[in-house]
Scaffold this active site. Structure first.
Site: not given
Ligand code: URA
Length: 210
Positions: A105, A109, A201, A204
């Site tokens: 990402r 933006t 996550d 993770d």
């Protein structure tokens, strides 16, 4: 598949998902449970695969027996957490070809940017199953599917472990032709794009990173 969204509420799936959500699960336990749930979800997402018949002889008599029509399958992992679901699907469909899509990402933006894309040839003739455990905002999943369509894919299904309502909506808007199979639709996303109650996550927890 005819349904846009299928939630697999099988007791074994739900039981294993609860064990995965628990923050006390070790990385090894988390990976093993994800593998086991993926087998059960893959069973569901491969429903309605085209079938034909083959003339065989049982020890008793001849019969025309049902068999897969042999539509080729491509399995595409969205890096990195998607890799935790690859082996489960490959165990059921060992002949599938495998592709990878890497997106990050852009912090300015907030749009997904491609950093890796390697997929099998002839996507236009394959059933493409995209795997990513967490359908959160849906932005990276929708972007990955855009790339796969640009590469020729027309018959795509999306397999995830958990989905947020926001992600399901986003996918429905961007890719109404792509059925989704998941083990749960959770409550919501938090301000950082994590699923609640979720499991944290996935990458993770799977790989022991932070
Ligand atoms: N990705 C994750 O790994 N977890 C979430 O809750 C959302 C996205």
């Amino acid at each position: 598949m005819s349904e846009h969204l299928t939630v697999v509420d099988h007791p074994l799936v739900q039981h294993k998902l609860t064990l995965m959500r628990d923050k006390g699960a070790s990385s090894a336990e988390f990976r093993q449970l994800l593998h086991e749930i993926t087998l059960l979800l893959a069973y569901e997402i491969t429903r309605e695969m085209p079938m034909t018949t083959r003339a065989i002889e049982t020890p008793m008599e001849e019969m025309d027996a049902p068999i897969l029509a042999g539509k080729k399958l491509a399995l595409v992992s969205i890096l990195r957490a998607g890799n935790g679901m690859l082996d489960g699907v490959l165990e059921l469909v060992p002949s599938a070809r495998v592709g990878f899509v890497g997106l990050y990402r852009d912090e300015e933006t907030l749009k997904p940017v491609q950093y890796y894309f390697k997929v099998p040839e002839g996507l236009n003739n394959r059933l493409v199953i995209v795997v990513d455990p967490m359908l959160a905002t849906g932005n990276s999943s929708a972007a990955a599917i855009d790339l796969l369509k640009q590469a020729g894919a027309t018959d795509i299904r999306f397999l995830c472990l958990l989905a947020a309502p926001e992600g399901v909506e986003r996918m429905k808007e961007a890719h109404p032709d792509v059925p989704i199979v998941t083990a749960s639709i959770d409550r919501e996303l938090n301000s950082k794009g994590y699923i609640l109650p979720g499991l944290g996550d996935a990458g993770d927890r799977m790989f022991g990173t932070k």
